[in-house]
Design a protein around this motif. Structure first.
Motif, PDB file in Angstrom:
ATOM      1  N   ILE A 111       0.831  -1.201   0.000  1.00 48.10           N
ATOM      2  CA  ILE A 111       0.000   0.000   0.000  1.00 48.10           C
ATOM      3  C   ILE A 111       0.871   1.259   0.000  1.00 48.10           C
ATOM      4  O   ILE A 111       0.617   2.212  -0.751  1.00 48.10           O
ATOM      5  N   VAL A 112       1.914   1.254   0.821  1.00 47.05           N
ATOM      6  CA  VAL A 112       2.807   2.412   0.872  1.00 47.05           C
ATOM      7  C   VAL A 112       3.562   2.572  -0.442  1.00 47.05           C
ATOM      8  O   VAL A 112       3.640   3.673  -1.019  1.00 47.05           O
ATOM      9  N   ILE A 113       4.113   1.472  -0.968  1.00 48.22           N
ATOM     10  CA  ILE A 113       4.905   1.541  -2.207  1.00 48.22           C
ATOM     11  C   ILE A 113       4.043   1.982  -3.380  1.00 48.22           C
ATOM     12  O   ILE A 113       4.417   2.881  -4.157  1.00 48.22           O
ATOM     13  N   LYS A 114       2.881   1.354  -3.535  1.00 50.14           N
ATOM     14  CA  LYS A 114       2.010   1.710  -4.655  1.00 50.14           C
ATOM     15  C   LYS A 114       1.433   3.109  -4.492  1.00 50.14           C
ATOM     16  O   LYS A 114       1.201   3.813  -5.486  1.00 50.14           O
ATOM     17  N   GLY A 115       1.199   3.534  -3.255  1.00 49.17           N
ATOM     18  CA  GLY A 115       0.715   4.888  -3.045  1.00 49.17           C
ATOM     19  C   GLY A 115       1.734   5.927  -3.477  1.00 49.17           C
ATOM     20  O   GLY A 115       1.396   6.901  -4.162  1.00 49.17           O
ATOM     21  N   VAL A 116       2.998   5.725  -3.092  1.00 50.25           N
ATOM     22  CA  VAL A 116       4.060   6.640  -3.510  1.00 50.25           C
ATOM     23  C   VAL A 116       4.229   6.606  -5.034  1.00 50.25           C
ATOM     24  O   VAL A 116       4.397   7.649  -5.679  1.00 50.25           O
ATOM     25  N   LEU A 156       2.741  -0.281 -13.473  1.00 52.45           N
ATOM     26  CA  LEU A 156       1.720   0.098 -12.496  1.00 52.45           C
ATOM     27  C   LEU A 156       0.958  -1.111 -11.964  1.00 52.45           C
ATOM     28  O   LEU A 156       0.397  -1.066 -10.870  1.00 52.45           O
ATOM     29  N   GLU A 157       0.909  -2.187 -12.746  1.00 52.88           N
ATOM     30  CA  GLU A 157       0.195  -3.392 -12.306  1.00 52.88           C
ATOM     31  C   GLU A 157       1.004  -4.227 -11.323  1.00 52.88           C
ATOM     32  O   GLU A 157       0.433  -5.099 -10.651  1.00 52.88           O
ATOM     33  N   SER A 158       2.295  -3.989 -11.236  1.00 49.74           N
ATOM     34  CA  SER A 158       3.128  -4.815 -10.361  1.00 49.74           C
ATOM     35  C   SER A 158       2.657  -4.694  -8.912  1.00 49.74           C
ATOM     36  O   SER A 158       2.442  -3.595  -8.392  1.00 49.74           O
ATOM     37  N   GLY A 159       2.464  -5.819  -8.277  1.00 52.16           N
ATOM     38  CA  GLY A 159       2.023  -5.857  -6.890  1.00 52.16           C
ATOM     39  C   GLY A 159       0.526  -5.993  -6.715  1.00 52.16           C
ATOM     40  O   GLY A 159       0.068  -6.392  -5.635  1.00 52.16           O
ATOM     41  N   TYR A 161      -8.689   0.389  -5.322  1.00 54.82           N
ATOM     42  CA  TYR A 161      -8.261   1.776  -5.528  1.00 54.82           C
ATOM     43  C   TYR A 161      -7.147   1.867  -6.565  1.00 54.82           C
ATOM     44  O   TYR A 161      -7.213   2.678  -7.500  1.00 54.82           O
ATOM     45  N   PHE A 162      -6.122   1.030  -6.422  1.00 55.43           N
ATOM     46  CA  PHE A 162      -4.988   1.099  -7.344  1.00 55.43           C
ATOM     47  C   PHE A 162      -5.377   0.606  -8.740  1.00 55.43           C
ATOM     48  O   PHE A 162      -4.820   1.075  -9.741  1.00 55.43           O
ATOM     49  N   LEU A 163      -6.310  -0.326  -8.813  1.00 59.29           N
ATOM     50  CA  LEU A 163      -6.798  -0.750 -10.126  1.00 59.29           C
ATOM     51  C   LEU A 163      -7.523   0.394 -10.819  1.00 59.29           C
ATOM     52  O   LEU A 163      -7.377   0.590 -12.035  1.00 59.29           O
ATOM     53  N   ARG A 164      -8.293   1.149 -10.061  1.00 59.14           N
ATOM     54  CA  ARG A 164      -8.962   2.327 -10.620  1.00 59.14           C
ATOM     55  C   ARG A 164      -7.952   3.354 -11.092  1.00 59.14           C
ATOM     56  O   ARG A 164      -8.098   3.924 -12.184  1.00 59.14           O
ATOM     57  N   ARG A 165      -6.915   3.603 -10.315  1.00 57.93           N
ATOM     58  CA  ARG A 165      -5.868   4.538 -10.715  1.00 57.93           C
ATOM     59  C   ARG A 165      -5.154   4.053 -11.974  1.00 57.93           C
ATOM     60  O   ARG A 165      -4.828   4.853 -12.853  1.00 57.93           O
TER      61      ARG A 165
END
Length: 243
Positions: A27-32, A114-117, A185-189
């Motif tokens: 969550i932290v890594i993908k958020g950054v 962006l899909e990694s993780g 959330y990250f899939l939407r981004r």
């Protein structure tokens, strides 16, 4: 046998703890990562559309981000098409098809980055509750075994194993909820960034089409020779300029 059941429950809890650490680290890594991508794309697109012409946009440097990478690939493709005279399959495309192909490939690279993780988040989000239930099952078996061995179903006999089992279930749900929310959330981004890159690539092809799919090569000049380095040097040589 009770020790085996207790060990299974504790192992489940440690596994869920490891899952929780992985989830929050992602969550932290993908958020950054998403924050940096959004800021860099915004800065580059502002500089790109603020350029005087396409050649000025091609000279933009010191920009990072997925949009900048797509633009750099496009400009590099056009320059290579101008300088290459090969007749192999790599250069058998016309300029527009070659440009669109390379832009599409670069967009896919940015998507994969962006899909990694995300697959890890999805896997943990779907399996963590079942891992917790796995520990719950062993906790219930431990409670039933305690009842059988003591021939009593008093609260003192079953409270400990049942409580241990419920902790495993609750921990599994607690791990799954942030994983699922973060994945969505990250899939939407990811979808938003990919849509913006597709729009930018379409606009890029349209701009380049107006310019005839050609970009002026960047001029590179050599340093002027020092006429005073050698006493006997010829003085009638003009400085060389390579375009």
């Amino acid at each position: 046998m009770n020790e085996l059941y207790t060990f299974a429950v504790e192992l489940t809890l440690w596994l869920l703890a490891a899952f929780s650490v992985i989830v929050w680290a992602l969550i932290v890594i993908k958020g950054v990562q998403n924050f940096l991508v959004a800021r860099r794309n915004r800065r580059f697109t502002q500089a790109f559309w603020g350029a005087a012409d396409l050649n000025a946009a091609a000279a933009l440097e010191n920009h990072q981000g997925s949009a900048a990478q797509v633009a750099q690939v496009g400009f590099r493709t056009l320059r290579n098409a101008d300088s290459s005279s090969g007749h192999d399959l790599e250069h058998s495309w016309d300029r527009q098809d070659l440009l669109e192909r390379h832009l599409r490939q670069q967009i896919q690279k940015e998507r994969r980055s962006l899909e990694s993780g995300l697959a890890v988040l999805a896997s943990i989000g779907t399996t963590a509750p079942f891992v917790g239930l796995f520990g719950t099952v062993f906790g219930i078996i431990e409670a039933l075994t305690a009842i059988t061995s003591s021939s009593s179903a008093s609260i003192e006999v079953v409270a400990g194993p049942i409580g241990h089992a419920l902790i495993a279930t609750g921990f599994g749900i607690a791990v799954a909820i942030p994983a699922v929310l973060a994945y969505n959330y990250f899939l939407r981004r990811l979808k938003l960034v990919a849509a913006d890159l597709d729009d930018f690539a379409t606009d890029f092809v349209t701009l380049v089409q107006k310019a005839g799919f050609r970009i002026k090569p960047t001029a590179v000049t050599t340093k002027l020779p020092n006429r005073n380095t050698e006493a006997g040097a010829a003085t009638d040589k003009s400085p060389e300029v390579f375009a």
